[in-house]
Enzyme design. Structure first.
Site, PDB file in Angstrom:
ATOM      1  N   ASN A  83      30.444 -56.488  51.790  1.00 48.39           N
ATOM      2  CA  ASN A  83      29.834 -57.815  51.810  1.00 48.39           C
ATOM      3  C   ASN A  83      29.431 -58.261  53.213  1.00 48.39           C
ATOM      4  OD1 ASN A  83      29.625 -60.758  50.759  1.00 48.39           O
ATOM      5  ND2 ASN A  83      31.187 -60.848  52.363  1.00 48.39           N
ATOM      6  N   TYR A 136      15.440 -58.048  57.451  1.00 51.72           N
ATOM      7  CA  TYR A 136      16.552 -58.312  56.519  1.00 51.72           C
ATOM      8  C   TYR A 136      16.171 -57.815  55.124  1.00 51.72           C
ATOM      9  CZ  TYR A 136      20.052 -61.282  54.063  1.00 51.72           C
ATOM     10  OH  TYR A 136      21.084 -61.756  53.286  1.00 51.72           O
TER      11      TYR A 136
HETATM   12  N1  LIG Z   1      24.415 -67.170  52.324  1.00 55.43           N
HETATM   13  C1  LIG Z   1      23.262 -66.776  51.810  1.00 55.43           C
HETATM   14  O1  LIG Z   1      22.324 -67.547  51.611  1.00 55.43           O
HETATM   15  C2  LIG Z   1      23.097 -65.313  51.429  1.00 55.43           C
HETATM   16  C3  LIG Z   1      22.044 -64.986  50.554  1.00 55.43           C
HETATM   17  C4  LIG Z   1      21.878 -63.664  50.187  1.00 55.43           C
HETATM   18  C5  LIG Z   1      22.741 -62.695  50.650  1.00 55.43           C
HETATM   19  N2  LIG Z   1      23.747 -63.027  51.517  1.00 55.43           N
HETATM   20  C6  LIG Z   1      24.627 -61.956  51.995  1.00 55.43           C
HETATM   21  O2  LIG Z   1      25.964 -62.279  51.677  1.00 55.43           O
HETATM   22  C7  LIG Z   1      26.847 -61.589  52.562  1.00 55.43           C
HETATM   23  C8  LIG Z   1      27.903 -62.549  53.057  1.00 55.43           C
HETATM   24  O3  LIG Z   1      27.257 -63.559  53.781  1.00 55.43           O
HETATM   25  P1  LIG Z   1      27.770 -65.066  53.851  1.00 55.43           P
HETATM   26  O4  LIG Z   1      26.669 -65.910  53.346  1.00 55.43           O
HETATM   27  O5  LIG Z   1      29.132 -65.173  53.286  1.00 55.43           O
HETATM   28  O6  LIG Z   1      27.746 -65.256  55.432  1.00 55.43           O
HETATM   29  P2  LIG Z   1      28.870 -65.552  56.528  1.00 55.43           P
HETATM   30  O7  LIG Z   1      28.137 -65.530  57.802  1.00 55.43           O
HETATM   31  O8  LIG Z   1      29.640 -66.740  56.126  1.00 55.43           O
HETATM   32  O9  LIG Z   1      29.837 -64.277  56.398  1.00 55.43           O
HETATM   33  C9  LIG Z   1      29.455 -63.010  56.868  1.00 55.43           C
HETATM   34  C10 LIG Z   1      30.685 -62.367  57.498  1.00 55.43           C
HETATM   35  O10 LIG Z   1      30.325 -61.022  57.901  1.00 55.43           O
HETATM   36  C11 LIG Z   1      30.934 -60.776  59.155  1.00 55.43           C
HETATM   37  N3  LIG Z   1      30.245 -59.716  59.873  1.00 55.43           N
HETATM   38  C12 LIG Z   1      29.030 -59.770  60.464  1.00 55.43           C
HETATM   39  N4  LIG Z   1      28.752 -58.601  61.051  1.00 55.43           N
HETATM   40  C13 LIG Z   1      29.829 -57.778  60.840  1.00 55.43           C
HETATM   41  C14 LIG Z   1      30.129 -56.455  61.215  1.00 55.43           C
HETATM   42  N5  LIG Z   1      29.290 -55.724  61.953  1.00 55.43           N
HETATM   43  N6  LIG Z   1      31.298 -55.919  60.804  1.00 55.43           N
HETATM   44  C15 LIG Z   1      32.176 -56.662  60.079  1.00 55.43           C
HETATM   45  N7  LIG Z   1      31.939 -57.934  59.713  1.00 55.43           N
HETATM   46  C16 LIG Z   1      30.772 -58.489  60.087  1.00 55.43           C
HETATM   47  C17 LIG Z   1      30.847 -62.115  59.892  1.00 55.43           C
HETATM   48  O11 LIG Z   1      31.754 -62.170  60.984  1.00 55.43           O
HETATM   49  C18 LIG Z   1      31.158 -63.088  58.764  1.00 55.43           C
HETATM   50  O12 LIG Z   1      32.541 -63.359  58.697  1.00 55.43           O
HETATM   51  C19 LIG Z   1      25.954 -60.996  53.637  1.00 55.43           C
HETATM   52  O13 LIG Z   1      25.766 -59.618  53.381  1.00 55.43           O
HETATM   53  C20 LIG Z   1      24.647 -61.751  53.484  1.00 55.43           C
HETATM   54  O14 LIG Z   1      23.546 -61.007  53.935  1.00 55.43           O
HETATM   55  C21 LIG Z   1      23.951 -64.327  51.909  1.00 55.43           C
END
Ligand SMILES: NC(=O)c1ccc[n+]([C@@H]2O[C@H](COP(=O)([O-])OP(=O)(O)OC[C@H]3O[C@@H](n4cnc5c(N)ncnc54)[C@H](O)[C@@H]3O)[C@@H](O)[C@H]2O)c1
Length: 260
Positions: free
Chosen positions: A93, A159
């Protein structure tokens, strides 16, 4: 407990668990009996999450990891196997977004960052998770893609490329390991209110977060963006021990955006 959501004694690895979906999912799995090994690059926040989980009586172990490192991804799985003797569930994730850039201004550097974290993180993760799951008769993996993995994502092209790749890896792993009773699916959220969207990490950084959110909400049939709980509910469904035949799917959780 309802067998649909009974995760008693299941061992789960979750990346990106210091924030957003990963943090919430760790709690939802944990309160339903799973033992969780949580990984994130943000060690300080990760330790706080682990302490909170333990305070709620959940068995949790935190391991700082950078998912772009194969060694870190291996070590995260090793931690689960050493501590709990097996691995049943894995959620790849962790992810990063980027600011709005049209295709003609994209750089190789930006694409490299996206590939390193969002694609290699999933590939390295599954490589070691699948090896461990094969030893205990199967398992379930969920990879976090995005609506940007299913179609056009204006101004977040790097992305989008990375999240399309996540679906390619998901489908391929599902076909390769279905016979080993390992199910692999992807969740594809629309814009959802996590710290990523609030501007700390990129998606909303080039315009005011409020403006971006209003625009994204207007573009959805439900006239709002998502809440983290709504995405995590679908992750739970994908991981459910009762969900034994769903494999290789990329599930949109988007308030109906993809129905247009
Ligand atoms: N929030 C949205 O609108 C959305 C929409 C579609 C997809 N996503 C995807 O959902 C997933 C989770 O995102 P979220 O919205 O919870 O965001 P978030 O920023 O709250 O959480 C992402 C987490 O990933 C960690 N992270 C980043 N790079 C890392 C690395 N190299 N190694 C280990 N950890 C790492 C960050 O420290 C953070 O804790 C992501 O893959 C994101 O692309 C989010």
């Amino acid at each position: 407990m309802d067998p649909l959501l009974d995760f008693t004694d299941k061992v789960a690895v979750i990346t990106g668990a210091a924030s957003g979906f990963g943090k919430l999912l760790a709690r939802e799995l944990g309160v339903r009996g799973a033992r969780v090994v949580i990984g994130d690059i943000n060690a300080a926040e990760l330790d706080k999450v682990a302490a909170d989980l333990e305070a709620q009586g959940i068995s949790a172990a935190a391991r700082c990891c950078d998912v772009s490192s194969e060694e870190d991804c291996r070590a995260l799985v090793d931690t689960a196997v050493q501590l709990y003797g097996r691995l049943d569930l894995a959620i790849n994730n962790a992810g990063i977004a980027h600011g709005f850039v049209p295709i003609h201004e994209l750089t190789g550097e930006l694409l490299d960052q996206q590939i390193n974290v969002n694609v290699k993180g999933v590939m390295y993760g599954m490589k070691y998770q699948i090896a461990a799951m094969k030893n205990n008769g199967g398992g379930a993996i969920v990879n976090t893609s995005s609506m940007a993995g299913l179609g056009a994502a204006p101004k977040i092209g790097a992305y989008a490329a990375a999240k399309h790749a996540v679906i390619g890896l998901t489908r391929t792993a599902a076909v390769e390991y279905g016979r080993k009773n390992i199910r692999v699916n992807a969740v594809c959220p629309y814009y959802t209110l996590t710290p990523m969207l609030e501007g700390n990490n990129g998606l909303a950084s080039d315009e005011s977060a409020a403006q971006t959110l209003a625009m994204m909400a207007a573009g959805s049939p439900m006239k709002r963006v998502g809440q983290p709980e709504e995405i995590v509910a679908v992750m739970m469904m994908l991981l459910s021990p009762a969900n034994t035949y769903m494999n290789g799917q990329a599930i949109a959780v988007d308030g109906g955006v993809s129905a247009f």
